[in-house]
Design a protein around this motif. Sequence first.
Motif, PDB file in Angstrom:
ATOM      1  N   THR A 128      66.383 -57.809  90.112  1.00  0.00           N
ATOM      2  CA  THR A 128      65.554 -57.582  91.302  1.00  0.00           C
ATOM      3  C   THR A 128      66.332 -57.925  92.575  1.00  0.00           C
ATOM      4  OG1 THR A 128      63.553 -58.084  90.037  1.00  0.00           O
ATOM      5  CG2 THR A 128      63.376 -58.162  92.438  1.00  0.00           C
ATOM      6  N   ASP A 129      67.128 -58.988  92.523  1.00  0.00           N
ATOM      7  CA  ASP A 129      67.915 -59.399  93.690  1.00  0.00           C
ATOM      8  C   ASP A 129      68.914 -58.327  94.117  1.00  0.00           C
ATOM      9  OD1 ASP A 129      66.637 -61.852  93.726  1.00  0.00           O
ATOM     10  OD2 ASP A 129      68.239 -62.907  92.655  1.00  0.00           O
ATOM     11  N   VAL A 130      69.656 -57.779  93.147  1.00  0.00           N
ATOM     12  CA  VAL A 130      70.789 -56.917  93.486  1.00  0.00           C
ATOM     13  C   VAL A 130      70.410 -55.449  93.646  1.00  0.00           C
ATOM     14  CG1 VAL A 130      72.430 -58.468  92.353  1.00  0.00           C
ATOM     15  CG2 VAL A 130      71.447 -56.548  91.060  1.00  0.00           C
ATOM     16  N   THR A 131      69.166 -55.098  93.314  1.00  0.00           N
ATOM     17  CA  THR A 131      68.722 -53.718  93.478  1.00  0.00           C
ATOM     18  C   THR A 131      67.744 -53.605  94.643  1.00  0.00           C
ATOM     19  OG1 THR A 131      66.918 -54.029  91.872  1.00  0.00           O
ATOM     20  CG2 THR A 131      69.016 -53.170  91.039  1.00  0.00           C
ATOM     21  N   ASN A 132      67.440 -52.384  95.016  1.00  0.00           N
ATOM     22  CA  ASN A 132      66.456 -52.136  96.071  1.00  0.00           C
ATOM     23  C   ASN A 132      65.675 -50.873  95.720  1.00  0.00           C
ATOM     24  OD1 ASN A 132      68.111 -49.874  96.919  1.00  0.00           O
ATOM     25  ND2 ASN A 132      69.440 -51.370  97.943  1.00  0.00           N
ATOM     26  N   THR A 133      64.799 -50.450  96.605  1.00  0.00           N
ATOM     27  CA  THR A 133      63.941 -49.310  96.306  1.00  0.00           C
ATOM     28  C   THR A 133      64.727 -48.013  96.128  1.00  0.00           C
ATOM     29  OG1 THR A 133      63.576 -49.005  98.690  1.00  0.00           O
ATOM     30  CG2 THR A 133      61.936 -50.288  97.467  1.00  0.00           C
ATOM     31  N   ALA A 134      65.965 -47.993  96.612  1.00  0.00           N
ATOM     32  CA  ALA A 134      66.780 -46.782  96.490  1.00  0.00           C
ATOM     33  C   ALA A 134      67.436 -46.641  95.122  1.00  0.00           C
ATOM     34  CB  ALA A 134      67.844 -46.760  97.581  1.00  0.00           C
ATOM     35  N   ASN A 135      67.603 -47.766  94.417  1.00  0.00           N
ATOM     36  CA  ASN A 135      68.312 -47.683  93.136  1.00  0.00           C
ATOM     37  C   ASN A 135      67.608 -48.385  91.976  1.00  0.00           C
ATOM     38  OD1 ASN A 135      68.861 -50.478  93.545  1.00  0.00           O
ATOM     39  ND2 ASN A 135      70.723 -49.965  94.670  1.00  0.00           N
ATOM     40  N   ARG A 136      66.530 -49.093  92.247  1.00  0.00           N
ATOM     41  CA  ARG A 136      65.895 -49.890  91.191  1.00  0.00           C
ATOM     42  C   ARG A 136      65.346 -49.033  90.062  1.00  0.00           C
ATOM     43  NH1 ARG A 136      62.602 -53.519  94.115  1.00  0.00           N
ATOM     44  NH2 ARG A 136      64.561 -54.670  94.435  1.00  0.00           N
ATOM     45  N   ALA A 137      64.794 -47.869  90.392  1.00  0.00           N
ATOM     46  CA  ALA A 137      64.255 -46.991  89.350  1.00  0.00           C
ATOM     47  C   ALA A 137      65.362 -46.544  88.398  1.00  0.00           C
ATOM     48  CB  ALA A 137      63.565 -45.781  89.978  1.00  0.00           C
ATOM     49  N   ARG A 138      66.527 -46.232  88.946  1.00  0.00           N
ATOM     50  CA  ARG A 138      67.655 -45.801  88.117  1.00  0.00           C
ATOM     51  C   ARG A 138      68.123 -46.940  87.206  1.00  0.00           C
ATOM     52  NH1 ARG A 138      70.310 -43.981  91.867  1.00  0.00           N
ATOM     53  NH2 ARG A 138      71.863 -45.571  92.326  1.00  0.00           N
ATOM     54  N   VAL A 139      68.223 -48.126  87.769  1.00  0.00           N
ATOM     55  CA  VAL A 139      68.646 -49.281  86.979  1.00  0.00           C
ATOM     56  C   VAL A 139      67.613 -49.607  85.897  1.00  0.00           C
ATOM     57  CG1 VAL A 139      69.113 -51.764  87.057  1.00  0.00           C
ATOM     58  CG2 VAL A 139      70.030 -50.272  88.842  1.00  0.00           C
ATOM     59  N   ASP A 140      66.343 -49.595  86.246  1.00  0.00           N
ATOM     60  CA  ASP A 140      65.292 -49.894  85.267  1.00  0.00           C
ATOM     61  C   ASP A 140      65.254 -48.860  84.148  1.00  0.00           C
ATOM     62  OD1 ASP A 140      64.512 -52.199  86.506  1.00  0.00           O
ATOM     63  OD2 ASP A 140      62.823 -51.315  87.592  1.00  0.00           O
ATOM     64  N   THR A 141      65.533 -47.608  84.478  1.00  0.00           N
ATOM     65  CA  THR A 141      65.564 -46.563  83.453  1.00  0.00           C
ATOM     66  C   THR A 141      66.674 -46.828  82.446  1.00  0.00           C
ATOM     67  OG1 THR A 141      64.690 -44.902  84.984  1.00  0.00           O
ATOM     68  CG2 THR A 141      65.845 -44.096  83.030  1.00  0.00           C
ATOM     69  N   ILE A 142      67.840 -47.209  82.959  1.00  0.00           N
ATOM     70  CA  ILE A 142      68.971 -47.525  82.073  1.00  0.00           C
ATOM     71  C   ILE A 142      68.650 -48.749  81.224  1.00  0.00           C
ATOM     72  CG2 ILE A 142      71.369 -48.339  82.044  1.00  0.00           C
ATOM     73  CD1 ILE A 142      71.830 -46.577  84.529  1.00  0.00           C
ATOM     74  N   LEU A 143      68.040 -49.763  81.834  1.00  0.00           N
ATOM     75  CA  LEU A 143      67.685 -50.969  81.085  1.00  0.00           C
ATOM     76  C   LEU A 143      66.628 -50.687  80.024  1.00  0.00           C
ATOM     77  CD1 LEU A 143      67.575 -53.643  83.946  1.00  0.00           C
ATOM     78  CD2 LEU A 143      69.355 -53.288  82.229  1.00  0.00           C
ATOM     79  N   ALA A 144      65.786 -49.684  80.264  1.00  0.00           N
ATOM     80  CA  ALA A 144      64.759 -49.324  79.281  1.00  0.00           C
ATOM     81  C   ALA A 144      65.367 -48.638  78.060  1.00  0.00           C
ATOM     82  CB  ALA A 144      63.720 -48.413  79.929  1.00  0.00           C
ATOM     83  N   VAL A 145      66.522 -47.998  78.251  1.00  0.00           N
ATOM     84  CA  VAL A 145      67.192 -47.297  77.147  1.00  0.00           C
ATOM     85  C   VAL A 145      68.096 -48.237  76.361  1.00  0.00           C
ATOM     86  CG1 VAL A 145      68.806 -45.435  76.595  1.00  0.00           C
ATOM     87  CG2 VAL A 145      67.085 -45.100  78.366  1.00  0.00           C
ATOM     88  N   ILE A 146      68.601 -49.275  77.007  1.00  0.00           N
ATOM     89  CA  ILE A 146      69.562 -50.181  76.378  1.00  0.00           C
ATOM     90  C   ILE A 146      69.062 -50.782  75.060  1.00  0.00           C
ATOM     91  CG2 ILE A 146      70.567 -52.496  76.660  1.00  0.00           C
ATOM     92  CD1 ILE A 146      71.503 -51.691  79.396  1.00  0.00           C
ATOM     93  N   PRO A 147      67.780 -51.174  74.930  1.00  0.00           N
ATOM     94  CA  PRO A 147      67.324 -51.712  73.639  1.00  0.00           C
ATOM     95  C   PRO A 147      67.573 -50.772  72.462  1.00  0.00           C
ATOM     96  CG  PRO A 147      65.710 -52.204  75.319  1.00  0.00           C
ATOM     97  CD  PRO A 147      66.723 -51.289  75.957  1.00  0.00           C
ATOM     98  N   LEU A 148      67.509 -49.467  72.696  1.00  0.00           N
ATOM     99  CA  LEU A 148      67.777 -48.504  71.626  1.00  0.00           C
ATOM    100  C   LEU A 148      69.242 -48.573  71.198  1.00  0.00           C
ATOM    101  CD1 LEU A 148      65.774 -45.421  72.972  1.00  0.00           C
ATOM    102  CD2 LEU A 148      65.038 -47.144  71.308  1.00  0.00           C
ATOM    103  N   PHE A 149      70.135 -48.709  72.176  1.00  0.00           N
ATOM    104  CA  PHE A 149      71.554 -48.855  71.856  1.00  0.00           C
ATOM    105  C   PHE A 149      71.802 -50.166  71.107  1.00  0.00           C
ATOM    106  CE2 PHE A 149      71.913 -45.715  75.271  1.00  0.00           C
ATOM    107  CZ  PHE A 149      72.879 -44.869  74.767  1.00  0.00           C
ATOM    108  N   ALA A 150      71.100 -51.220  71.528  1.00  0.00           N
ATOM    109  CA  ALA A 150      71.255 -52.517  70.862  1.00  0.00           C
ATOM    110  C   ALA A 150      70.825 -52.434  69.402  1.00  0.00           C
ATOM    111  CB  ALA A 150      70.443 -53.577  71.605  1.00  0.00           C
ATOM    112  N   MET A 151      69.686 -51.795  69.152  1.00  0.00           N
ATOM    113  CA  MET A 151      69.210 -51.628  67.779  1.00  0.00           C
ATOM    114  C   MET A 151      70.190 -50.801  66.963  1.00  0.00           C
ATOM    115  SD  MET A 151      65.130 -51.015  68.427  1.00  0.00           S
ATOM    116  CE  MET A 151      64.801 -50.731  66.694  1.00  0.00           C
TER     117      MET A 151
END
Length: 245
Positions: free
Chosen positions: A141-164
């Motif tokens: 939350t600190d390092v992102t803003n409204t211009a890029n947070r959605a993109r970062v959150d989308t990537i973070l939402a996919v990462i658990p699949l890669f981890a599994m």
Amino acid sequence: MSDKSKKVGALSARTWTSILLFGLIGQIAWVVENMYFSRFMQNEITKAPYATTLLVAFSAIFATLATLIGGALSDRTGKRKVFICWGYVVWGFTIAAFSLVPMQPSADKVLPMVILVVAMDCIMSVIGSISNDASYNTWITDVTNTANRARVDTILAVIPLFAMAIVFGGFDSMTNSSATVESWQKFFIIMGVMPTVGGVIGLFLMKDKEGIKPNKSNSFFNDFTYSLKPSTIKQNKMLYVCLSG
């Protein structure tokens, strides 16, 4: 899109590397906790349902409390990096420590081993919740803003699949029903090395956002209970609706 918009939404390579590194390693550790500790309990300690029930219940309770405490500590100190990096280092050791648990105990030693594994899982969950759930997510939350947070959150939402995929594809055979004591030990050591090495790398790679200051305007108890107050819930109705969902 204007140059100004691109600049506002841009993240440095260093920041992206930190996001991906700690995001992936953290999810790998949670895959181990959420899925493999239960398998370990059932296959190597006891198949009695009470054991797995205790493991899941106490882990959830301690993880929730630790996240609230970690969030309050992170805000009060104005630091994220120290909790994330050193937290991951210790987190790895708590996972690797499962390799030392005596497996396939005799009948009279089953209950002590169940208690030991549950206690170790709680410790692992506390460290992981403070370093990942509380501190890492706050840092995002600190390092992102409204211009890029959605993109970062989308990537973070996919990462658990890669981890599994990484854990299942690369290491699941070390923990199946025919797994030996030695293969379980190797599994826990490998899974423990990952967060520890990641934490050490983060000490040189990650940076806290500039300008974050310690917030001690309220008592620790007030910070700890802030998100549970009816007034806070009332002021952020839709957020709590989403969280409930």
